[in-house]
Design an enzyme around this catalytic site. Structure first.
Site, PDB file in Angstrom:
ATOM      1  N   ARG A  47      37.383  18.406  35.956  1.00  0.00           N
ATOM      2  CA  ARG A  47      38.264  19.560  35.713  1.00  0.00           C
ATOM      3  C   ARG A  47      38.447  19.775  34.213  1.00  0.00           C
ATOM      4  NH1 ARG A  47      43.630  18.993  35.766  1.00  0.00           N
ATOM      5  NH2 ARG A  47      43.618  17.461  37.450  1.00  0.00           N
ATOM      6  N   TYR A  98      39.323  47.942  35.130  1.00  0.00           N
ATOM      7  CA  TYR A  98      38.918  47.384  36.425  1.00  0.00           C
ATOM      8  C   TYR A  98      40.175  47.229  37.290  1.00  0.00           C
ATOM      9  CZ  TYR A  98      37.427  43.818  39.762  1.00  0.00           C
ATOM     10  OH  TYR A  98      37.169  43.117  40.907  1.00  0.00           O
TER      11      TYR A  98
HETATM   12  C1  LIG Z   1      33.690  42.241  38.519  1.00  0.00           C
HETATM   13  C2  LIG Z   1      34.524  42.565  37.351  1.00  0.00           C
HETATM   14  C3  LIG Z   1      35.684  41.830  37.066  1.00  0.00           C
HETATM   15  C4  LIG Z   1      36.185  40.705  37.959  1.00  0.00           C
HETATM   16  O1  LIG Z   1      35.314  39.639  37.973  1.00  0.00           O
HETATM   17  P1  LIG Z   1      35.193  38.600  39.219  1.00  0.00           P
HETATM   18  O2  LIG Z   1      34.137  37.667  38.791  1.00  0.00           O
HETATM   19  O3  LIG Z   1      34.832  39.425  40.423  1.00  0.00           O
HETATM   20  O4  LIG Z   1      36.533  37.975  39.384  1.00  0.00           O
HETATM   21  C5  LIG Z   1      36.396  42.159  35.924  1.00  0.00           C
HETATM   22  N1  LIG Z   1      36.000  43.165  35.110  1.00  0.00           N
HETATM   23  C6  LIG Z   1      34.899  43.898  35.354  1.00  0.00           C
HETATM   24  C7  LIG Z   1      34.518  44.995  34.409  1.00  0.00           C
HETATM   25  C8  LIG Z   1      34.121  43.630  36.482  1.00  0.00           C
HETATM   26  O5  LIG Z   1      33.030  44.377  36.727  1.00  0.00           O
END
Ligand SMILES: *Cc1c(COP(=O)(O)O)cnc(C)c1O
Length: 371
Positions: A47, A98
């Site tokens: 970890r 996002y």
């Molecule tokens: C997919 C995505 C995320 C989130 O990432 P995860 O790995 O799915 O948790 C955040 N920002 C953007 C721009 C993304 O495309």
């Protein structure tokens, strides 16, 4: 060294114990002490860190031009960690960030004392106006999802710095190949390495890369103690993906540019969102801060949701699925994914351009649009 060379060599070395050229996956969660109680290679418990994660973190730091990187079990876990590090106070996010980042900041961290402002950052003046005495963090995402709006990273980072706040950039779509936020004045570059860095739609992980050692210390503490870390196998897969990152992203960018032009000229298309098109509102800023405009685009086709979904389902080479940045082309009706409150137009389809031949992709869109 150039990015292509770093992508192959950073964090990679021939394995000392076995001479393996491709690194082993170190599944061990624990590491033996020497007789004097020390740890031979500095590894203690997985970890805290382990050989595969250490390799990936070194590689990402070098690709983004930072001093250090911290890797997480997902992009969202990376975002969550940064919000935990900055602590309660005021945070500014783009109004089209996002949707998972907005949900995290508002619904998870709101009750915990995070005060959120959502701002249209295409005009940096809006960020200056939103700054407060207690602003801790300005979060930038460019190009944005799904409208590919572009934010001037250098301008926003300067506003954040003047106000004593950190500036973080979600660089998932930019990738270090096209955009390096730390060089533009940002304090943090964040990635969902699930996307272009992993690059094969087979690994979920995330990262925070910084250019200040103290900030890295604070992130590292939450990473080690909180433990939202990727497994050694995930780190190994991300490293495997990164080796071809520059080649993949450049090929996808070339195809996306050609597909965007083709669609923009197509009689059955209402509108294309791609920063490489001269008609795009963010074209000049993108041209200034990016080396290439990326492999993502959105297209508005059909009168309504039903017609737009029908176009998507007639496509044979574009799989209808969420996520992006893999070798296969994907298409997604964003309004359906984001649900009520979405800002995505009802006839908008988001496209992640893969590594298929561009002529096949154009032909496929042509038949789907004309049917
Ligand atoms: C997919 C995505 C995320 C989130 O990432 P995860 O790995 O799915 O948790 C955040 N920002 C953007 C721009 C993304 O495309």
């Amino acid at each position: 060294m150039h990015l292509e060379t770093l992508a192959i060599h950073s964090g990679h070395a021939v394995d000392e114990a076995t001479a393996a050229v491709t690194p082993p996956i170190y599944l061990s969660t624990t590491f033996a002490r020497e007789s004097d109680g020390s740890y031979r290679a500095g590894f203690l418990y997985s970890r805290y860190t382990n050989p595969n994660r250490a390799s990936l973190e070194r590689c990402l730091a070098e690709l983004e031009g930072g001093v250090a990187a911290a890797c997480f079990a997902s992009g969202s876990a990376a975002t969550m960690t940064l919000l935990q590090v900055v602590g309660p106070g005021h945070v500014i996010l783009p109004d089209d960030a996002y949707f998972g980042s907005i949900k995290l900041a508002r619904d998870v961290f709101g009750p915990w004392g995070l005060d959120l402002s959502l701002v249209d950052m295409t005009d940096p003046e809006n960020v200056a106006r939103a700054m407060r005495k207690d602003t801790k963090l300005v979060w930038v995402e460019t190009p944005s999802n799904p409208l590919l709006r572009v934010v001037d990273i250098a301008a926003v980072a300067a506003i954040a710095r003047r106000g004593g706040a950190l500036c973080a950039v979600d660089n998932t779509w930019g990738t270090p190949v096209l955009q390096r936020p730390l060089e533009l004045g940002a304090d943090v570059s964040m990635h969902s390495t699930t996307k272009y860095l992993g690059g094969h739609s087979d690994v979920l992980s995330g990262a925070l890369i910084v250019r200040d050692a103290d900030l890295h210390q604070r992130i590292n503490t939450v990473q080690m103690v909180g433990g939202a870390v990727p497994s050694p196998f995930e780190c190994w897969l991300a490293m495997r993906g990164i080796r071809t990152l520059p080649l993949r992203v450049r090929a996808q960018t070339a195809s996306a540019g050609e597909l965007a032009t083709f669609l923009a000229d197509h009689p059955c298309v209402e509108r294309v969102h791609y920063p490489g098109l001269a008609s795009h509102a963010g074209h000049a800023v993108a041209a200034k801060q990016m080396r290439g405009f990326g492999g993502m685009l959105s297209v508005q086709a059909g009168k309504d949701r039903e017609q737009s979904l029908a176009v998507a389902s007639r496509l044979k080479l574009f799989t209808q699925a969420t996520s992006l940045g893999g070798t296969e082309s994907l298409i997604e009706h964003r309004a359906s994914v984001e649900g009520p409150g979405t800002r995505a137009p009802e006839n908008l389809l988001r496209v992640s351009v893969g590594l298929e031949h561009i002529d096949d992709l154009k032909e496929d869109f042509d038949q789907a649009l004309r049917a």
